[in-house]
Design a protein around this motif. Sequence first.
Motif, short mmCIF file in Angstrom:
data_model
loop_
_atom_site.label_atom_id
_atom_site.label_comp_id
_atom_site.label_asym_id
_atom_site.label_seq_id
_atom_site.Cartn_x
_atom_site.Cartn_y
_atom_site.Cartn_z
N PHE A 22 18.10 1.21 -4.89
CA PHE A 22 18.91 1.04 -6.07
C PHE A 22 18.89 -0.15 -6.91
O PHE A 22 19.23 -0.16 -8.00
N THR A 23 18.62 -1.46 -6.02
CA THR A 23 18.37 -2.60 -6.75
C THR A 23 17.01 -2.52 -7.53
O THR A 23 16.78 -3.59 -8.18
N ARG A 24 16.30 -1.79 -7.40
CA ARG A 24 14.93 -1.37 -8.12
C ARG A 24 13.78 -2.45 -7.65
O ARG A 24 13.04 -2.76 -8.26
N ARG A 25 14.10 -2.98 -6.30
CA ARG A 25 13.38 -3.76 -5.63
C ARG A 25 11.83 -3.03 -5.57
O ARG A 25 10.84 -3.59 -5.58
N LEU A 26 12.34 -1.72 -5.28
CA LEU A 26 11.04 -0.86 -5.08
C LEU A 26 11.48 0.22 -6.08
O LEU A 26 12.38 1.10 -6.15
N THR A 27 10.55 0.41 -7.02
CA THR A 27 10.73 1.85 -7.76
C THR A 27 9.79 2.74 -7.36
O THR A 27 8.74 2.57 -6.69
N PHE A 28 10.05 4.21 -7.81
CA PHE A 28 8.96 5.27 -7.50
C PHE A 28 7.66 4.89 -7.89
O PHE A 28 6.71 5.32 -7.20
N PRO A 29 7.41 4.47 -9.14
CA PRO A 29 5.96 4.30 -9.69
C PRO A 29 5.38 3.09 -8.84
O PRO A 29 4.10 3.22 -8.32
N MET A 30 6.08 2.18 -8.15
CA MET A 30 5.75 1.06 -7.31
C MET A 30 5.02 1.84 -6.19
O MET A 30 4.08 1.33 -5.29
N LEU A 31 5.84 2.80 -5.45
CA LEU A 31 5.63 3.50 -4.25
C LEU A 31 4.21 4.40 -4.46
O LEU A 31 3.44 4.35 -3.85
N VAL A 32 4.36 5.19 -5.46
CA VAL A 32 3.39 5.87 -5.98
C VAL A 32 1.99 5.14 -5.92
O VAL A 32 1.00 5.67 -5.35
N ASP A 33 2.01 3.97 -6.78
CA ASP A 33 0.79 3.20 -6.81
C ASP A 33 0.12 2.88 -5.50
O ASP A 33 -0.91 3.02 -5.11
N VAL A 34 0.93 2.44 -4.52
CA VAL A 34 0.59 1.82 -3.18
C VAL A 34 -0.08 2.93 -2.38
O VAL A 34 -1.24 2.98 -1.83
N LEU A 35 0.92 4.13 -2.50
CA LEU A 35 0.15 5.29 -1.86
C LEU A 35 -1.33 5.82 -2.35
O LEU A 35 -2.10 6.41 -1.59
N GLY A 36 -1.22 6.00 -3.74
CA GLY A 36 -2.42 6.36 -4.36
C GLY A 36 -3.70 5.41 -3.96
O GLY A 36 -4.75 5.79 -3.78
N ARG A 37 -3.44 4.32 -3.96
CA ARG A 37 -4.51 3.37 -3.59
C ARG A 37 -5.06 3.37 -2.11
O ARG A 37 -6.12 3.56 -1.87
N ALA A 38 -3.86 3.64 -1.07
CA ALA A 38 -4.32 3.88 0.27
C ALA A 38 -4.76 5.24 0.38
O ALA A 38 -6.00 5.33 1.09
N ALA A 39 -4.60 6.38 -0.51
CA ALA A 39 -5.10 7.36 -0.54
C ALA A 39 -6.91 7.26 -0.76
O ALA A 39 -7.92 7.94 -0.24
N GLY A 40 -6.97 6.52 -1.83
CA GLY A 40 -8.37 6.47 -2.26
C GLY A 40 -9.12 5.71 -1.12
O GLY A 40 -10.41 6.07 -1.05
N VAL A 41 -8.71 4.58 -0.75
CA VAL A 41 -9.49 3.85 0.40
C VAL A 41 -9.75 4.73 1.59
O VAL A 41 -10.57 4.55 2.74
N SER A 42 -8.66 5.63 1.83
CA SER A 42 -8.76 6.71 3.08
C SER A 42 -9.82 7.62 2.93
O SER A 42 -10.13 8.31 3.88
N GLY A 43 -10.36 7.86 1.71
CA GLY A 43 -11.04 8.92 1.61
C GLY A 43 -10.43 10.25 1.09
O GLY A 43 -11.32 11.30 0.85
N LEU A 44 -9.19 10.26 0.90
CA LEU A 44 -8.46 11.32 0.53
C LEU A 44 -8.64 11.64 -1.07
O LEU A 44 -8.94 12.80 -1.35
N GLY A 45 -8.45 10.66 -1.83
CA GLY A 45 -8.79 10.92 -3.18
C GLY A 45 -7.62 11.77 -3.92
O GLY A 45 -6.82 12.20 -3.10
N PRO A 46 -7.80 11.75 -5.08
CA PRO A 46 -6.72 12.62 -5.98
C PRO A 46 -6.83 14.09 -5.29
O PRO A 46 -7.86 14.69 -5.18
N ARG A 47 -5.81 14.80 -5.18
CA ARG A 47 -5.81 16.19 -4.78
C ARG A 47 -5.25 17.21 -5.96
O ARG A 47 -4.57 16.46 -6.46
#
Length: 259
Positions: free
Chosen positions: A234-259
Motif C-alpha cells: 500500500f505504501t509502495r515500499r514494495l511494488t510489483f515490478p520490484m518483486l518480479v525483478d528479485v524473483l526473476g534474478r533468483a530464477a536466473g541464478v537458480s538455473g530456472l531461467g525464463p519459462r
Amino acid sequence: MTGHPPAPPPEPASEDFPGRTAPHCTGLDELDAAVSRCCACPRLVAWREQVAGTRRAAFAAWEYWGRPVPGFGPADASLAVVGLAPAAHGGNRTGRMFTGDDSGAVLFAALHAVGLASQPMSTHRGDGLVLHGVRVTAPVHCAPPQNRPTPGERNTCRPWLARELSLLTGLRAVVVLGGFGWQALLPVLDAAGYRLPRPRPVFGHGAHVVLPGAGDRPELHLLGCYHPSRRNVFTRRLTFPMLVDVLGRAAGVSGLGPR
C-alpha cells in the motif's frame, strides 16, 4: 539383553518435538506431515485454534485449517522463498503457505509473471496451482498473534526449516521476504556448513550474497526482498515490478531461467 530401551517418540506438544523429529524425516511428504502435527509452542497453538474457532465473518462458511502450515512446492526445487509465518485468515485458514491473503495474492502473481507458477492466484488447496522449481516456506509454521512470533518460537520451529532446506538437494538460491526471515535463516545456513561472511550480511531489498558451496552442495545465492505485506504494498515500499525483478534474478541464478 543389555542396553537401554529406545527412547519413546516425542509428543507433538513437547518443546523438543521439532528438534527430535525433523532430522529423521527422509522426505518432504514425511516432513510436511510432521509439521502439521506440531504443538510445541503453547501461545501459537492457542492463537491458531482461537482464530479457527471464531473465524472472520467473510469466511464464516470455511472450515479453517487451524494447524501448522507446511511448505509448498516440489521436492526438486532449486529456488526457495522464505517468508515470516502464515497469516491468521490466510494460511491458517486454507492450510497452504501464502494462500488466501493479500500477501499471497501479490507473491503468486509475481511468481506467475516470472514463469514459476502455473496460475497467478492461490485461493485454496486444490485450486490447481503448481509451482515450477520453487518451494515456498517460512521459519515459523503457525500463525502468530499480530504477525509477531517471539524469538523463542522462531528457535523452536527452526529444525523444520533446516530439514526442509536440507531435503532440497538441488537448492541454488533463496529469496528471503523481510528482515525476520533473513535473521531466522542465517543460523540455519551456518549450521548447514555454508560459510557466512563476517560480519554477517545485513538484510535489505535487493541484497544479494553468494555463499560458497558446502560439502557436495553448490554455491548458494541469498537474495533479500521486502515482504509483500499489505502495508508495504500500500505504501509502495514494495511494488510489483520490484518483486518480479528479485524473483526473476533468483530464477536466473537458480538455473530456472525464463519459462
